[in-house]
Design an enzyme around this catalytic site. Sequence first.
Site, short mmCIF file in Angstrom:
data_model
loop_
_atom_site.label_atom_id
_atom_site.label_comp_id
_atom_site.label_asym_id
_atom_site.label_seq_id
_atom_site.Cartn_x
_atom_site.Cartn_y
_atom_site.Cartn_z
N GLY A 1 0.76 -1.14 0.05
CA GLY A 1 -0.04 0.09 0.17
C GLY A 1 0.83 1.25 -0.03
O GLY A 1 0.64 2.23 -0.64
N ASP B 1 4.71 -10.37 6.04
CA ASP B 1 4.14 -11.24 5.17
C ASP B 1 5.25 -11.69 3.93
O ASP B 1 4.96 -12.66 3.37
CB ASP B 1 2.93 -10.90 4.50
N GLY C 1 -0.45 -13.26 7.27
CA GLY C 1 0.12 -13.51 5.93
C GLY C 1 -0.62 -13.09 4.57
O GLY C 1 -0.21 -12.86 3.37
N ARG D 1 3.75 -9.99 15.19
CA ARG D 1 4.25 -8.70 14.73
C ARG D 1 4.87 -7.99 15.72
O ARG D 1 5.74 -6.95 15.36
CB ARG D 1 2.97 -7.94 14.07
N ARG E 1 -4.22 -34.79 20.82
CA ARG E 1 -5.22 -34.06 20.00
C ARG E 1 -4.74 -33.61 18.67
O ARG E 1 -3.40 -33.50 18.47
CB ARG E 1 -5.59 -32.79 20.78
N HIS F 1 -1.42 -10.97 16.31
CA HIS F 1 -0.58 -9.70 16.18
C HIS F 1 0.66 -10.19 17.29
O HIS F 1 1.88 -9.23 16.94
CB HIS F 1 -1.00 -8.47 16.72
O1 F6P Z 1 0.21 -7.31 6.20
C1 F6P Z 1 0.65 -7.48 7.60
C2 F6P Z 1 -0.39 -8.11 8.37
O2 F6P Z 1 0.09 -8.43 9.39
C3 F6P Z 1 -1.21 -9.21 7.69
O3 F6P Z 1 -0.55 -10.37 7.92
C4 F6P Z 1 -2.56 -9.04 8.69
O4 F6P Z 1 -3.47 -9.78 7.86
C5 F6P Z 1 -2.59 -7.87 8.64
O5 F6P Z 1 -1.48 -7.14 8.65
C6 F6P Z 1 -3.20 -7.53 9.97
O6 F6P Z 1 -3.35 -5.80 9.96
P1 F6P Z 1 -4.21 -5.20 11.23
O7 F6P Z 1 -2.95 -4.88 12.15
O8 F6P Z 1 -4.95 -4.09 10.58
O9 F6P Z 1 -5.23 -6.29 11.91
#
Ligand code: F6P
Length: 355
Positions: free
Chosen positions: A111, A134, A177, A283, A169, A280
Site C-alpha cells: 500500500g 508477510d 500472511g 508482529r 489432539r 499480532h
Molecule cells: O500485512 C501484515 C499483516 O500483519 C497481515 O499479515 C495481517 O492480515 C494484517 O497485517 C493485520 O492488520 P491489522 O493490524 O490491521 O489487523
Amino acid sequence: MHVGVLTGGGDCPGINAVIRAVTLALLQSGAVSRVTGIERGFLGLLEDGYRPLDVATVRDILDEGGSVLGTHNRADPFAYFAAGGADCSGRALDTVGRLGLDALVAIGGDGTMTIAERFSRLGLPVVGVPKTIDNDIAGNERSFGFDSAVAVVADSLNRLETTARSHGRVMLLETMGREAGWIALEGGLAGGADAILIPERAYHLDDLAAFCQRRVAEQGYALVCLSEGIRDQHSALDVNRYLGTAPSGARLGGVGQVLMQDLQGRFGAALEVRYTLLGHLQRGGAPTAYDRVLSTRFGVEAARMVLRREFGRMVALQADVCTSLALVDVAGRSRSVPLQHELVLAAQDLGLYIG
Ligand code: F6P
C-alpha cells in the site's frame, strides 16, 4: 539536504532498525544536515505530525519493536478517510514544501509503495523501503520482520506440540500472511508441523482429515499450521463464512475456527481438535538478529539511493544482494508462494500434507 522518513502500513519488527540506519547513514554522509521523522505514515503530512531525528534519538532503537514514528494503514492522501475519501495529495505536497524536504524515504508494504509511486509521478523525490512480516512484496525476496514472525510461529508450534502430545489432539495454529503463505510455510517447517495450509494451494477437507487421523495413529497427535488466507477446494476463502467479509482488502483472521469445526465434524467424539489464533503476537516485539541486520542493510541502501538521487525506486533484496527496483514495477503487485518452490517440494518430500 533535508530528508523526511515515514513508516506506513502495519508495524513490524525491524522498522526502527531501518529508521536508525537511514538516519545515521544520511547524517554521517555530510550531505544531509537534517532528517525529519513524519509521524503515523502519510497521516503526518496531512495533519502536521513530524519531529526531528538525530543521532541521539535513534541511537538505542536497533532492537526495539514497532515504529517509534507510529504508523497508519489507512492514511492514503489520495483517498483521505478524514475527508470522505477525497484526494488530499496536494495538502501532503504542501507540507513537504513547507518543511523544505529534498527527499522522502517511505518504509512500508505494498500500500505504501503504491502511494509512494503516485507521489513520485507528481515529482516527489521518494525512495521506498519494503516492510512486511508477510514477505509478499513484489521483486523483494526477503522482507525484514518476516524472520521474526517465523520465529514466533516456530516457537508456538513447539509449545503446541507438547500439549498436543499430552492430550492426543489435533492442534491448529493460524498465522498471518494475507493472501501469501510464506509465514505458514517457513514457520510450519521450522516448528515441525505435520500439515501446512497456504492460500496458494486449496486444501481438501476429507484428505486433510484422513491425514490428521493417520498422524494421530502414528505419533499420537497432529500439528497443523495454516495461513489466514487459506481456502478449501470447494468454496471461496473460508474466512467469508466466519467473518462475513470479502477477501480482498478485508481484515483476515479467524479461518482456523471454521477449519476446527469442519475437522471436528469429521472426527466426532473420537478425536479432539483445538485452535490457536496467533494474531499480532507475530508482529510485536524485538526483531531477530537476522532482521536487525537486514533492516540495517535496507536503511543504509536507502540512504545511499537518496545521496545518489536514485528516486522513484524501492530497495530490494535479490540473490541476497541489496539492489533497487522502479516503484512502478512494484506498486499494486504482490509475491505469493510458487507451488514448485523448493520449500513446498521439501515439505512434500518430508511427507507433510501441503494444502
Ligand atoms: O500485512 C501484515 C499483516 O500483519 C497481515 O499479515 C495481517 O492480515 C494484517 O497485517 C493485520 O492488520 P491489522 O493490524 O490491521 O489487523
